[in-house]
Design a protein around this motif. Sequence first.
Motif, PDB file in Angstrom:
ATOM      1  N   GLN A 107       0.821  -1.208   0.000  1.00  0.00           N
ATOM      2  CA  GLN A 107       0.000   0.000   0.000  1.00  0.00           C
ATOM      3  C   GLN A 107       0.854   1.257   0.000  1.00  0.00           C
ATOM      4  OE1 GLN A 107      -2.252  -0.562   3.576  1.00  0.00           O
ATOM      5  NE2 GLN A 107      -3.853  -1.774   2.582  1.00  0.00           N
ATOM      6  N   GLY A 108       1.994   1.224   0.687  1.00  0.00           N
ATOM      7  CA  GLY A 108       2.821   2.400   0.822  1.00  0.00           C
ATOM      8  C   GLY A 108       2.472   3.203   2.061  1.00  0.00           C
ATOM      9  N   MET A 109       3.236   4.239   2.308  1.00  0.00           N
ATOM     10  CA  MET A 109       3.077   5.060   3.505  1.00  0.00           C
ATOM     11  C   MET A 109       1.679   5.679   3.570  1.00  0.00           C
ATOM     12  SD  MET A 109       5.360   8.356   4.647  1.00  0.00           S
ATOM     13  CE  MET A 109       5.005   9.267   6.146  1.00  0.00           C
ATOM     14  N   ARG A 110       1.030   5.531   4.725  1.00  0.00           N
ATOM     15  CA  ARG A 110      -0.298   6.100   4.953  1.00  0.00           C
ATOM     16  C   ARG A 110      -0.330   6.799   6.309  1.00  0.00           C
ATOM     17  NH1 ARG A 110      -5.042   2.589   2.169  1.00  0.00           N
ATOM     18  NH2 ARG A 110      -3.954   2.134   0.220  1.00  0.00           N
TER      19      ARG A 110
ATOM     20  N   GLY B 263      -5.463   6.158   7.298  1.00  0.00           N
ATOM     21  CA  GLY B 263      -5.416   5.336   6.094  1.00  0.00           C
ATOM     22  C   GLY B 263      -5.286   6.095   4.803  1.00  0.00           C
ATOM     23  N   VAL B 264      -5.083   7.400   4.869  1.00  0.00           N
ATOM     24  CA  VAL B 264      -4.931   8.211   3.653  1.00  0.00           C
ATOM     25  C   VAL B 264      -3.530   7.995   3.066  1.00  0.00           C
ATOM     26  CG1 VAL B 264      -4.916  10.542   2.697  1.00  0.00           C
ATOM     27  CG2 VAL B 264      -6.548   9.932   4.513  1.00  0.00           C
ATOM     28  N   PRO B 265      -3.424   7.625   1.791  1.00  0.00           N
ATOM     29  CA  PRO B 265      -2.098   7.388   1.193  1.00  0.00           C
ATOM     30  C   PRO B 265      -1.237   8.648   1.188  1.00  0.00           C
ATOM     31  CG  PRO B 265      -3.844   6.460  -0.172  1.00  0.00           C
ATOM     32  CD  PRO B 265      -4.517   7.317   0.851  1.00  0.00           C
ATOM     33  N   LEU B 266       0.023   8.480   1.569  1.00  0.00           N
ATOM     34  CA  LEU B 266       0.982   9.581   1.568  1.00  0.00           C
ATOM     35  C   LEU B 266       2.099   9.375   0.553  1.00  0.00           C
ATOM     36  CD1 LEU B 266       1.329  10.146   5.428  1.00  0.00           C
ATOM     37  CD2 LEU B 266      -0.029  11.486   3.806  1.00  0.00           C
ATOM     38  N   TRP B 267       2.381   8.108   0.223  1.00  0.00           N
ATOM     39  CA  TRP B 267       3.395   7.822  -0.792  1.00  0.00           C
ATOM     40  C   TRP B 267       3.164   6.440  -1.359  1.00  0.00           C
ATOM     41  CZ3 TRP B 267       5.534  10.906  -3.774  1.00  0.00           C
ATOM     42  CH2 TRP B 267       6.625  10.534  -4.580  1.00  0.00           C
ATOM     43  N   HIS B 268       3.806   6.150  -2.464  1.00  0.00           N
ATOM     44  CA  HIS B 268       3.599   4.910  -3.195  1.00  0.00           C
ATOM     45  C   HIS B 268       4.209   3.711  -2.456  1.00  0.00           C
ATOM     46  CE1 HIS B 268       2.444   7.468  -6.573  1.00  0.00           C
ATOM     47  NE2 HIS B 268       3.497   8.201  -6.265  1.00  0.00           N
ATOM     48  N   GLY B 269       3.594   2.553  -2.668  1.00  0.00           N
ATOM     49  CA  GLY B 269       4.117   1.326  -2.104  1.00  0.00           C
ATOM     50  C   GLY B 269       4.938   0.555  -3.123  1.00  0.00           C
ATOM     51  N   PHE B 270       5.527  -0.541  -2.673  1.00  0.00           N
ATOM     52  CA  PHE B 270       6.307  -1.396  -3.564  1.00  0.00           C
ATOM     53  C   PHE B 270       5.389  -2.424  -4.222  1.00  0.00           C
ATOM     54  CE2 PHE B 270       9.407   0.311  -0.607  1.00  0.00           C
ATOM     55  CZ  PHE B 270      10.405   0.723  -1.473  1.00  0.00           C
ATOM     56  N   SER B 271       5.804  -2.913  -5.361  1.00  0.00           N
ATOM     57  CA  SER B 271       4.965  -3.815  -6.137  1.00  0.00           C
ATOM     58  C   SER B 271       4.823  -5.173  -5.456  1.00  0.00           C
ATOM     59  CB  SER B 271       5.564  -4.017  -7.535  1.00  0.00           C
ATOM     60  OG  SER B 271       5.640  -2.803  -8.233  1.00  0.00           O
ATOM     61  N   ARG B 272       3.664  -5.776  -5.625  1.00  0.00           N
ATOM     62  CA  ARG B 272       3.482  -7.151  -5.179  1.00  0.00           C
ATOM     63  C   ARG B 272       4.445  -8.046  -5.957  1.00  0.00           C
ATOM     64  NH1 ARG B 272      -2.062  -8.464  -3.166  1.00  0.00           N
ATOM     65  NH2 ARG B 272      -3.025  -6.483  -2.606  1.00  0.00           N
ATOM     66  N   GLY B 273       5.191  -8.843  -5.229  1.00  0.00           N
ATOM     67  CA  GLY B 273       6.178  -9.704  -5.869  1.00  0.00           C
ATOM     68  C   GLY B 273       7.595  -9.189  -5.756  1.00  0.00           C
ATOM     69  N   SER B 274       7.780  -7.936  -5.313  1.00  0.00           N
ATOM     70  CA  SER B 274       9.139  -7.424  -5.131  1.00  0.00           C
ATOM     71  C   SER B 274       9.745  -8.009  -3.863  1.00  0.00           C
ATOM     72  CB  SER B 274       9.139  -5.895  -5.071  1.00  0.00           C
ATOM     73  OG  SER B 274       8.310  -5.433  -4.018  1.00  0.00           O
ATOM     74  N   LEU B 275      11.066  -8.065  -3.829  1.00  0.00           N
ATOM     75  CA  LEU B 275      11.763  -8.719  -2.725  1.00  0.00           C
ATOM     76  C   LEU B 275      11.873  -7.803  -1.510  1.00  0.00           C
ATOM     77  CD1 LEU B 275      14.565 -10.617  -4.670  1.00  0.00           C
ATOM     78  CD2 LEU B 275      12.343 -11.464  -3.893  1.00  0.00           C
ATOM     79  N   TRP B 276      12.151  -8.419  -0.367  1.00  0.00           N
ATOM     80  CA  TRP B 276      12.186  -7.740   0.925  1.00  0.00           C
ATOM     81  C   TRP B 276      13.624  -7.507   1.366  1.00  0.00           C
ATOM     82  CZ3 TRP B 276       9.404  -5.294   4.537  1.00  0.00           C
ATOM     83  CH2 TRP B 276       9.805  -5.306   5.865  1.00  0.00           C
ATOM     84  N   HIS B 277      13.912  -6.293   1.788  1.00  0.00           N
ATOM     85  CA  HIS B 277      15.238  -5.965   2.300  1.00  0.00           C
ATOM     86  C   HIS B 277      15.113  -5.148   3.588  1.00  0.00           C
ATOM     87  CE1 HIS B 277      17.409  -7.329  -1.322  1.00  0.00           C
ATOM     88  NE2 HIS B 277      16.327  -6.919  -1.955  1.00  0.00           N
ATOM     89  N   GLY B 278      14.113  -5.473   4.407  1.00  0.00           N
ATOM     90  CA  GLY B 278      13.833  -4.654   5.579  1.00  0.00           C
ATOM     91  C   GLY B 278      14.413  -5.153   6.870  1.00  0.00           C
ATOM     92  N   THR B 279      14.978  -6.381   6.877  1.00  0.00           N
ATOM     93  CA  THR B 279      15.551  -6.934   8.103  1.00  0.00           C
ATOM     94  C   THR B 279      16.771  -7.774   7.784  1.00  0.00           C
ATOM     95  OG1 THR B 279      14.076  -8.849   7.949  1.00  0.00           O
ATOM     96  CG2 THR B 279      13.352  -7.034   9.368  1.00  0.00           C
ATOM     97  N   GLU B 280      17.548  -8.042   8.820  1.00  0.00           N
ATOM     98  CA  GLU B 280      18.613  -9.040   8.738  1.00  0.00           C
ATOM     99  C   GLU B 280      18.564  -9.864  10.016  1.00  0.00           C
ATOM    100  OE1 GLU B 280      22.276  -6.147  10.247  1.00  0.00           O
ATOM    101  OE2 GLU B 280      22.167  -6.788   8.155  1.00  0.00           O
TER     102      GLU B 280
END
Length: 434
Positions: free
Chosen positions: A194-197, A201-218
């Motif tokens: 969905q991206g930043m809201r 729940g009002v959208p503030l910025w674009h989200g990443f595509s469904r199917g894109s890979l995750w790089h948010g943790t290690e």
Amino acid sequence: MAVAEGYAAVSSDLGHNAFAPSAREWALDDESGHVNVARLLDFSSVALSEMAILAKDVVQQFYGEVPKRSYWNGCSGGGRQGMVLAQRFPDAFDGILAGSPSLSWAHSMPASYWSNFAMRLLNIHPSPCVMNAIAAEVIKACDDRDGVIDGIITEPDLCDFNALLLVGKHVDCGDGVDVEITLDVVILAQKMWQGMRDQYGVPLWHGFSRGSLWHGTECSSSEAVHNHSCSPTLYRVVIDWLSLFLAQNPDLDLYQLKLTYPEFEGLLRLSVAGYRSIISADSPDLHEFKKRGGKIIHWHGLNDEKIAPGGSKAYYAAVAERDPAVRDFYRYFEAPGVGHCGSGPGPAPSAMMAALTTWVEMGMAPDSLPAVSEDGSLSRIVCPYPLVVTYLGGDPDKPEGFGCWGSMGEPEDQTGWPLYVGWGWDDVETVVWA
């Protein structure tokens, strides 16, 4: 590479150490501790114009004549810089090739903190193994909608897979680590799409595509993977932007920062109000660049994991709204399955400089671009938005089996339009002259 192809080429550090991993050494003034605006201006735009002027002068002195044509080629931060040149210095270059650009920098940098914020709210830090398993399920569900099963979703925005169906399923993360997909993990995935809201729940910025890979943790242990308790990660450029340019505090620990929704939204407002006019490249006014005959090829991978491709699409739409004849001088290409600046399984556009020079020098606009995957195993084409690369029949392993049609396979009408229209501080930019 540009020199080997017969061009005179130049690059610039834009007033800072281009090989430094962080902006820490130049972002803040040593005496006041506030943002060094002069250096930021150099990095954002001023040095780009100066580089073009000085480089052309050097070429004239060496060869005895000015360059006949000037071209810009850059990706990520270099892509943003190329679009800055088109918007602010329209006389600098005849052709601009901009890949995966963070056009609305002032918006996208705070929005890049969204994953950390969402994970803290949900008190969940899943491993890349689990999140990428969710992405794989999305691809599996929507892959065949373009007529070819190849591990690529051609139009991610049209993929309506319900990830809630994955709650309770298990993922094998290797070494005997079996992980359950929980409701909170699925909610996190949906928030990333969905991206930043804001808190309503009002959208503030674009989200990443469904199917894109995750790089948010290690993850440092099997236990962390199993319990969804890995450590959050951030790209260095995001850390620098939030701590140095917004908070003006180099010691700010963003991983321990506990923001409320209003405070998080405040970061976005502060960034936009203070820096949009300095560093963003999202002005849709390109009439001066068009008037002097300039041409732009802009492309973005739909699986970009660093810069949400929705920003590129929204910018092109804004230019098109201002100038309905936008395709006369500016074409935007989307590359399904392609990550940041060409990574990933999807075929990324190639031979772009040849297409750009042909357009500038011969007036022949590219109706498609050849594309090849990072490992060289897949050859296709990519199409100028809003057209979509579509399987037409025949051998799906050959680019001849694909064409550019409207969204969901609708053919173009007689006007050529579809029936349905659906960085970093160390980024390297290259400028080449014929």
